[in-house]
Design a protein around this motif. Structure first.
Motif, PDB file in Angstrom:
ATOM      1  N   ALA A 519       0.880  -1.185   0.000  1.00 18.38           N
ATOM      2  CA  ALA A 519       0.000   0.000   0.000  1.00 18.38           C
ATOM      3  C   ALA A 519       0.915   1.233   0.000  1.00 18.38           C
ATOM      4  CB  ALA A 519      -0.925  -0.007   1.205  1.00 18.38           C
ATOM      5  N   TRP A 520       1.430   1.584  -1.208  1.00 20.22           N
ATOM      6  CA  TRP A 520       2.501   2.584  -1.333  1.00 20.22           C
ATOM      7  C   TRP A 520       2.100   3.970  -0.818  1.00 20.22           C
ATOM      8  CZ3 TRP A 520       1.002   6.750  -4.138  1.00 20.22           C
ATOM      9  CH2 TRP A 520      -0.033   6.580  -5.078  1.00 20.22           C
ATOM     10  N   TYR A 537      -2.946  -8.264   7.472  1.00 21.11           N
ATOM     11  CA  TYR A 537      -3.574  -9.181   6.522  1.00 21.11           C
ATOM     12  C   TYR A 537      -4.209  -8.370   5.411  1.00 21.11           C
ATOM     13  CZ  TYR A 537      -8.182  -8.050   8.493  1.00 21.11           C
ATOM     14  OH  TYR A 537      -9.301  -7.390   8.922  1.00 21.11           O
ATOM     15  N   THR A 538      -4.464  -9.030   4.317  1.00 16.77           N
ATOM     16  CA  THR A 538      -5.159  -8.431   3.171  1.00 16.77           C
ATOM     17  C   THR A 538      -6.349  -9.307   2.825  1.00 16.77           C
ATOM     18  OG1 THR A 538      -3.098  -7.565   2.305  1.00 16.77           O
ATOM     19  CG2 THR A 538      -4.945  -7.680   0.770  1.00 16.77           C
ATOM     20  N   ALA A 539      -7.540  -8.694   2.828  1.00 13.49           N
ATOM     21  CA  ALA A 539      -8.766  -9.432   2.492  1.00 13.49           C
ATOM     22  C   ALA A 539      -9.849  -8.455   2.107  1.00 13.49           C
ATOM     23  CB  ALA A 539      -9.211 -10.277   3.678  1.00 13.49           C
ATOM     24  N   TYR A 540     -10.682  -8.878   1.137  1.00 15.83           N
ATOM     25  CA  TYR A 540     -11.818  -8.058   0.714  1.00 15.83           C
ATOM     26  C   TYR A 540     -11.363  -6.652   0.270  1.00 15.83           C
ATOM     27  CZ  TYR A 540     -14.076 -11.742   3.406  1.00 15.83           C
ATOM     28  OH  TYR A 540     -14.460 -12.983   3.919  1.00 15.83           O
ATOM     29  N   ASN A 541     -10.251  -6.597  -0.477  1.00 19.12           N
ATOM     30  CA  ASN A 541      -9.693  -5.324  -0.958  1.00 19.12           C
ATOM     31  C   ASN A 541      -9.294  -4.379   0.179  1.00 19.12           C
ATOM     32  OD1 ASN A 541     -10.036  -6.021  -3.716  1.00 19.12           O
ATOM     33  ND2 ASN A 541     -12.192  -5.359  -3.607  1.00 19.12           N
ATOM     34  N   MET A 615      -8.165   0.769   1.840  1.00 23.71           N
ATOM     35  CA  MET A 615      -8.700  -0.010   0.730  1.00 23.71           C
ATOM     36  C   MET A 615      -7.671  -0.028  -0.394  1.00 23.71           C
ATOM     37  SD  MET A 615     -11.610  -0.969   1.884  1.00 23.71           S
ATOM     38  CE  MET A 615     -12.330  -1.654   0.386  1.00 23.71           C
ATOM     39  N   THR A 616      -7.476  -1.165  -0.992  1.00 25.08           N
ATOM     40  CA  THR A 616      -6.491  -1.271  -2.073  1.00 25.08           C
ATOM     41  C   THR A 616      -7.037  -0.799  -3.408  1.00 25.08           C
ATOM     42  OG1 THR A 616      -7.165  -3.566  -2.452  1.00 25.08           O
ATOM     43  CG2 THR A 616      -5.304  -3.188  -0.965  1.00 25.08           C
TER      44      THR A 616
END
Length: 617
Positions: A519-520, A537-541, A615-616
């Motif tokens: 996440a720059w 963690y990364t989940a659901y964007n 959010m990604t």
């Protein structure tokens, strides 16, 4: 008896009469000290109306003065009953006329008329003075017709008084000053002053003679601001114009043939000029710029007008802090306003004065109490109280007066060019360093800035040129773009703007702030504050980072870093997230409009946890 040095000027003695011939404003008070000094000596007497220095003297009064200067008053009063051929001589002056007639000092205007009440002029009274000093027109020392010129040539009448005698009605004040000088002047062919001769011949006591010689009156010393204000006839109002723009200032008459001094900024870019004089006349003819100095803010012009009354220039090197001064100019167009103050300081080569001046006084005169110009009023500090400045007159004396430029040529030669080559010289960690080529004689520069889409520049800020870089910018947020321009300023006037420089900051924060690799746009709390991640963690964007934090000030520092990175706190969204009690505890929502990204920071106080979410997509 011991001889004292002789001063520069003079005044003498007389009786009085009634006639309302008025001296120029303040002149009577300027002669008061001479009359008082002579009165104490017994050679100048007043009337029931004082010394009446503004009234023209009569032949009888002039004759009485002559006889007193000859030390023959006792002999004259002894002839009060002597036979004379004149029928117009009153009793009070009978003996004086008889003495003068018997000794060939004065004749009548007719066989039976002495002309007692006829007015005496400067030439006749000068003749009386020369005779009292031993000069004889009957023996060819001088001629009656050229008496004033002869007296000026030998130094009896100083040049400034000679100019006044030529332009003013002859009055008792002139008699007082001329008589004072005669008493301090050497007798013909001797080193002895006339007052010393009177003492030597027993006509004056030694004490009185010594007191008279010791009481030196400076003839150039004006007594009050009223006297100095008489110089307003030598100050002019200048109106200048360029196209639709116009402005006004003041000027100082330097000679009778139309030479006028003013400030450079009064002349700067003037395409046309009008000069108004104290008598109300206005000049709109040709103006020639004889010389100027941008550095010292001075200009000398020449107009096609003669018969003007010039000022007398003083010596600004002799100024002392605290001495009284008078300013004359036309502040905000109020023609020839007179104000008084003191020399507050000599600061950075300029005279600081408390004499009030305002816009429009520029180019006016600052006088000492001798009535001499010692400065050209130039500027004021608006935010202060009576913090005003004048350029020393000795700098004005240094101008050559040989340029002879038309207004068109002057404008072309002195045009203030805009700064050139505005450029970015380097960028370090989000700080942008800017430089441009300097403009000759610029006092400082105004920097303008605005986002490209804005129609107007933001209010400028002032700065000075320096060798490495002239200004820096450290407040541009990532993703933002700003435009910059610079204007040179000289004596309050601005040049056109420079070329426009555009600075755009990269969206990436990596050049200055470490960010997460996945996440720059999110600053890396672990690298910035030194805490190791519990997990993320990364989940659901959504990307989430968890830390155990025991120092809340580190969290505050992280918030400040977000602000520096272009994020803004959104209290509306923060409140909405707070209402979702299942997901967050104390959520803080930050949004960066330049990159369209948001960050949620949450503190779980029960466990000392700090959490970051974004959010990604």
């Amino acid at each position: 008896m011991k001889r004292f040095a002789r001063p520069m000027c003079a005044a003498i003695v007389m009786a009085l009469l009634l006639l309302t011939v008025i001296l120029p404003a303040g002149a009577a008070s300027a002669y008061e000290s001479y009359a008082q000094c002579l009165s104490e000596l017994g050679v100048f007497k007043g009337t029931g109306n004082g010394f009446e220095l503004e009234r023209a003297p009569t032949r009888a009064e002039g004759l009485v003065m002559l006889i007193r200067l000859l030390g023959a008053e006792q002999q004259a009063t002894a002839l009060a009953d002597a036979e004379i051929p004149f029928t117009d001589v009153p009793a009070w002056v009978h003996g004086y006329v008889a003495y003068a007639y018997q000794n060939g000092l004065a004749n009548g205007i007719a066989a039976d008329k002495f002309g007692t009440d006829n007015l005496i002029d400067a030439r006749m009274y000068t003749t009386f003075l020369l005779r009292s000093l031993g000069y004889r027109d009957t023996e060819g020392d001088f001629t009656y017709a050229k008496a004033v010129e002869f007296a000026t040539g030998i130094g009896l009448i100083p040049s400034d008084l000679n100019a006044r005698l030529a332009s003013e009605t002859f009055v008792r004040g002139h008699v007082a000053r001329m008589s004072y000088d005669a008493l301090r002047f050497p007798c013909k062919g001797e080193q002895t002053l006339l007052v010393e001769k009177l003492e030597r011949d027993g006509k004056l006591s030694v004490g009185m003679a010594n007191k008279f010689i010791a009481t030196v009156i400076d003839p150039n010393q004006a007594q009050t601001a009223v006297d100095v204000a008489d110089n307003k006839r030598s100050i002019v109002l200048i109106r200048a114009a360029n196209g639709d723009s116009s402005w006004q200032g003041s000027g100082i008459i330097l000679d009778a043939d139309g030479t006028i001094a003013t400030n450079f900024h009064v002349m700067d870019q003037a395409e046309a000029m009008m000069v108004q004089f104290d008598d109300g006349t206005i000049y709109t003819g040709e103006v020639v710029v004889q010389d100027y100095s941008i550095e010292h803010d001075l200009a000398v012009i020449k107009i096609n007008k003669t018969g003007l009354t010039p000022v007398k220039l003083g010596d600004s090197n002799q100024l002392k802090v605290g001495e009284s001064v008078v300013a004359i100019g036309s502040p905000v167009g109020l023609f020839n306003t007179v104000s008084q103050g003191v020399v507050s300081s000599i600061r950075d080569g300029r005279i600081q004065t408390s004499a009030p001046i305002s816009g429009g006084s520029s180019g006016g005169a600052l006088f000492n109490m001798k009535g001499e110009v010692i400065g050209v009023t130039a500027s004021t500090i608006v935010d202060g109280q009576n913090l005003n400045f004048a350029i020393p007159v000795n700098i004005l004396k240094g101008l050559s007066g040989k340029r002879a430029l038309s207004l068109t040529a002057f404008c072309r030669e002195t045009f203030l060019n805009p700064p050139q080559n505005l450029r970015l010289v380097r960028e370090v960690d989000g700080v942008y360093y800017v430089q441009f080529d300097p403009v000759p004689f610029a006092d400082y520069y105004n920097v303008y800035y605005a986002p490209p889409e804005d129609m107007y520049w933001y209010e400028p800020y002032a700065m000075v040129w320096s060798e490495d870089y002239s200004f820096s910018v450290d407040w541009i947020k990532p993703g933002e773009t700003y435009e910059f321009a610079v204007k040179a300023v000289r004596l309050g006037a601005q040049s056109d703007e420079s070329n426009v420089l555009t600075i755009k900051r990269d969206l990436s924060l990596n050049s200055r702030i470490p960010c997460y690799s996945d996440a720059w746009w999110v600053p890396d709390f672990s690298k910035i504050c030194g805490y190791k991640e519990n997990f993320h963690y990364t989940a659901y964007n959504c990307v989430s980072y968890y830390y155990s934090v025991d120092r809340f000030e580190y969290i505050e520092a992280y918030y400040d870093l977000l602000f520096d990175s272009g994020y803004y706190y959104d209290d509306v969204m923060s409140n909405e997230l707070t209402g979702d009690g299942d997901s967050f505890n104390v959520p803080m929502y930050f949004y960066n409009p330049s990159i369209g990204k948001g960050i949620v920071c949450d503190i779980t106080s029960a466990y000392g946890e700090f959490q970051i979410f974004t959010m990604t997509q």
